[in-house]
Design a protein around this motif. Structure first.
Motif, short mmCIF file in Angstrom:
data_model
loop_
_atom_site.label_atom_id
_atom_site.label_comp_id
_atom_site.label_asym_id
_atom_site.label_seq_id
_atom_site.Cartn_x
_atom_site.Cartn_y
_atom_site.Cartn_z
N THR A 250 21.10 52.56 67.54
CA THR A 250 20.77 51.65 68.79
C THR A 250 19.72 51.02 68.47
N ARG A 251 18.85 51.38 67.46
CA ARG A 251 17.57 50.61 67.14
C ARG A 251 18.06 49.57 66.23
N LEU A 252 19.15 49.87 65.41
CA LEU A 252 19.51 48.67 64.49
C LEU A 252 20.13 47.67 65.38
N ARG B 13 23.85 43.79 58.04
CA ARG B 13 22.64 43.70 57.57
C ARG B 13 21.79 43.38 58.90
N PHE B 14 20.78 44.03 59.16
CA PHE B 14 19.81 43.74 60.47
C PHE B 14 18.74 43.65 60.02
N GLY B 15 18.18 42.36 60.16
CA GLY B 15 16.85 42.04 59.69
C GLY B 15 16.77 42.11 58.10
N GLU B 16 16.09 42.97 57.63
CA GLU B 16 15.95 43.33 56.15
C GLU B 16 16.68 44.77 55.83
N LEU B 17 17.10 45.40 56.94
CA LEU B 17 17.94 46.52 56.50
C LEU B 17 19.30 46.39 56.08
N VAL B 18 19.73 46.99 55.17
CA VAL B 18 21.23 46.91 54.83
C VAL B 18 21.89 48.12 54.92
N VAL B 19 22.88 48.27 55.87
CA VAL B 19 23.53 49.80 56.23
C VAL B 19 24.17 50.22 54.85
#
Length: 70
Positions: free
Chosen positions: A43-45, A8-14
């Motif tokens: 790279t943005r994640l 998880r990166f912030g609100e984004l779940v891969v």
């Protein structure tokens, strides 16, 4: 830092790997805040520049010239 499904990166779940472009890895992510989907560069994640699908930008908060919340 490596990106793997379930991270998880912030609100984004891969969720899964997306087709790469120009030899750069992209990932299909699901936004935990709204349930939306977004394909994002690894790279943005890992750098923290991608933290949501864009839904937070609609909450009325102002952003600076780099797109960060002021």
């Amino acid at each position: 830092m490596y990106v793997k499904p379930g991270m998880r990166f912030g609100e984004l779940v891969v969720k899964e790997a997306a087709p790469s472009r120009k030899h750069h890895t992209r990932w299909l992510c699901e936004c935990h805040a709204c349930g939306g989907s977004k394909v994002e560069w690894a790279t943005r994640l890992t750098s923290g520049r991608a933290v949501d699908c864009g839904c937070a930008s609609e909450d009325g908060r102002e952003r600076d010239e780099l797109g960060r919340f002021a």
